[in-house]
Every structure is written in structure tokens, then in C-alpha cells.
Write a protein that holds these residues in place. Sequence first.
Motif, mmCIF file in Angstrom:
data_model
loop_
_atom_site.group_PDB
_atom_site.id
_atom_site.type_symbol
_atom_site.label_atom_id
_atom_site.label_comp_id
_atom_site.label_asym_id
_atom_site.label_seq_id
_atom_site.Cartn_x
_atom_site.Cartn_y
_atom_site.Cartn_z
ATOM 1 N N THR A 40 -25.966 67.082 12.316
ATOM 2 C CA THR A 40 -24.614 66.984 11.764
ATOM 3 C C THR A 40 -23.608 67.697 12.660
ATOM 4 O O THR A 40 -22.521 67.188 12.920
ATOM 5 C CB THR A 40 -24.578 67.564 10.338
ATOM 6 N N LYS A 41 -23.977 68.869 13.155
ATOM 7 C CA LYS A 41 -23.101 69.633 14.052
ATOM 8 C C LYS A 41 -22.807 68.837 15.326
ATOM 9 O O LYS A 41 -21.654 68.722 15.757
ATOM 10 C CB LYS A 41 -23.760 70.966 14.394
ATOM 11 N N VAL A 42 -23.834 68.268 15.932
ATOM 12 C CA VAL A 42 -23.665 67.508 17.167
ATOM 13 C C VAL A 42 -22.830 66.252 16.921
ATOM 14 O O VAL A 42 -21.883 65.971 17.660
ATOM 15 C CB VAL A 42 -25.036 67.145 17.779
ATOM 16 N N LEU A 43 -23.162 65.501 15.879
ATOM 17 C CA LEU A 43 -22.411 64.280 15.585
ATOM 18 C C LEU A 43 -20.945 64.578 15.260
ATOM 19 O O LEU A 43 -20.047 63.870 15.704
ATOM 20 C CB LEU A 43 -23.068 63.518 14.439
ATOM 21 N N LYS A 44 -20.716 65.650 14.501
ATOM 22 C CA LYS A 44 -19.344 66.033 14.157
ATOM 23 C C LYS A 44 -18.557 66.374 15.422
ATOM 24 O O LYS A 44 -17.411 65.968 15.584
ATOM 25 C CB LYS A 44 -19.372 67.221 13.199
ATOM 26 N N SER A 45 -19.184 67.094 16.333
ATOM 27 C CA SER A 45 -18.535 67.460 17.586
ATOM 28 C C SER A 45 -18.185 66.212 18.397
ATOM 29 O O SER A 45 -17.090 66.108 18.954
ATOM 30 C CB SER A 45 -19.454 68.367 18.403
ATOM 31 N N TYR A 46 -19.109 65.251 18.473
ATOM 32 C CA TYR A 46 -18.848 64.019 19.214
ATOM 33 C C TYR A 46 -17.680 63.248 18.602
ATOM 34 O O TYR A 46 -16.836 62.722 19.307
ATOM 35 C CB TYR A 46 -20.080 63.126 19.235
ATOM 36 N N ILE A 47 -17.648 63.195 17.283
ATOM 37 C CA ILE A 47 -16.581 62.455 16.598
ATOM 38 C C ILE A 47 -15.233 63.136 16.806
ATOM 39 O O ILE A 47 -14.230 62.495 17.107
ATOM 40 C CB ILE A 47 -16.903 62.298 15.100
ATOM 41 N N GLN A 48 -15.204 64.462 16.676
ATOM 42 C CA GLN A 48 -13.941 65.191 16.818
ATOM 43 C C GLN A 48 -13.421 65.146 18.244
ATOM 44 O O GLN A 48 -12.224 65.043 18.465
ATOM 45 C CB GLN A 48 -14.130 66.646 16.378
ATOM 46 N N ASN A 49 -14.315 65.235 19.221
ATOM 47 C CA ASN A 49 -13.893 65.270 20.620
ATOM 48 C C ASN A 49 -13.776 63.890 21.245
ATOM 49 O O ASN A 49 -13.213 63.750 22.329
ATOM 50 C CB ASN A 49 -14.857 66.120 21.447
ATOM 51 N N SER A 50 -14.342 62.895 20.622
ATOM 52 C CA SER A 50 -14.314 61.507 21.098
ATOM 53 C C SER A 50 -14.998 61.309 22.446
ATOM 54 O O SER A 50 -14.745 60.337 23.131
ATOM 55 C CB SER A 50 -12.881 60.984 21.179
ATOM 56 N N TYR A 51 -15.843 62.249 22.864
ATOM 57 C CA TYR A 51 -16.575 62.094 24.114
ATOM 58 C C TYR A 51 -17.771 63.037 24.125
ATOM 59 O O TYR A 51 -17.879 63.942 23.317
ATOM 60 C CB TYR A 51 -15.684 62.374 25.323
#
Length: 90
Positions: free
Chosen positions: A64-75
Motif C-alpha cells: 500500500t505504501k509503495v502503490l500510494k507513493s507511485y500514485i501520488q508522484n505519478s512516476y
Amino acid sequence: MNNISNIVVYNDEELDKYSTCSILEQVAKDGKIRKMNFYNLDIIISVGYRVNSKKATKFRQWATKVLKSYIQNSYVINADKITNERFVYL
């Protein structure tokens, strides 16, 4: 859970056994050849979100932490690759 082949993911036809698992042969220390199942990311995530254990909880928190980071940063950035890459100039 030692046997993934009987889990609900396959029984419900959410995922296909043949596209999520490869059977590979590996030579053990005793010299015998053993067949081992290797699973892809789809089955690992699916099982990780179905199992109720401390390890599964840690996995879900990490995922969840990794996916959330990818979504928030868009890269996605491979920081290890950037900092440890050695460039060769010709």
C-alpha cells in the motif's frame, strides 16, 4: 499456507494457474533435481491480500505504501540504479 494450487483465487477463476505459475527444475545441495513452483506478481499480491497473518499484514502495509507513493508522484524512480550506476564513456 503451503499449497497455493487450492486457493480461492484459482477456484474462483480470478487468476489462471498456467499464467501465474511456472514449474522449474533446480538442483539441490544433495545433487537431486527438484521441481519448484515459481509464482508471478499477480498471485503474490492476490494471496497477500487474502491471507490473515503478521507477515501478510506487513506485506499489505508495504504494498500500500509503495502503490500510494507511485500514485501520488505519478512516476517511479530506481534510486539504487541512479546512485550505483557506473557510466562508461568511449
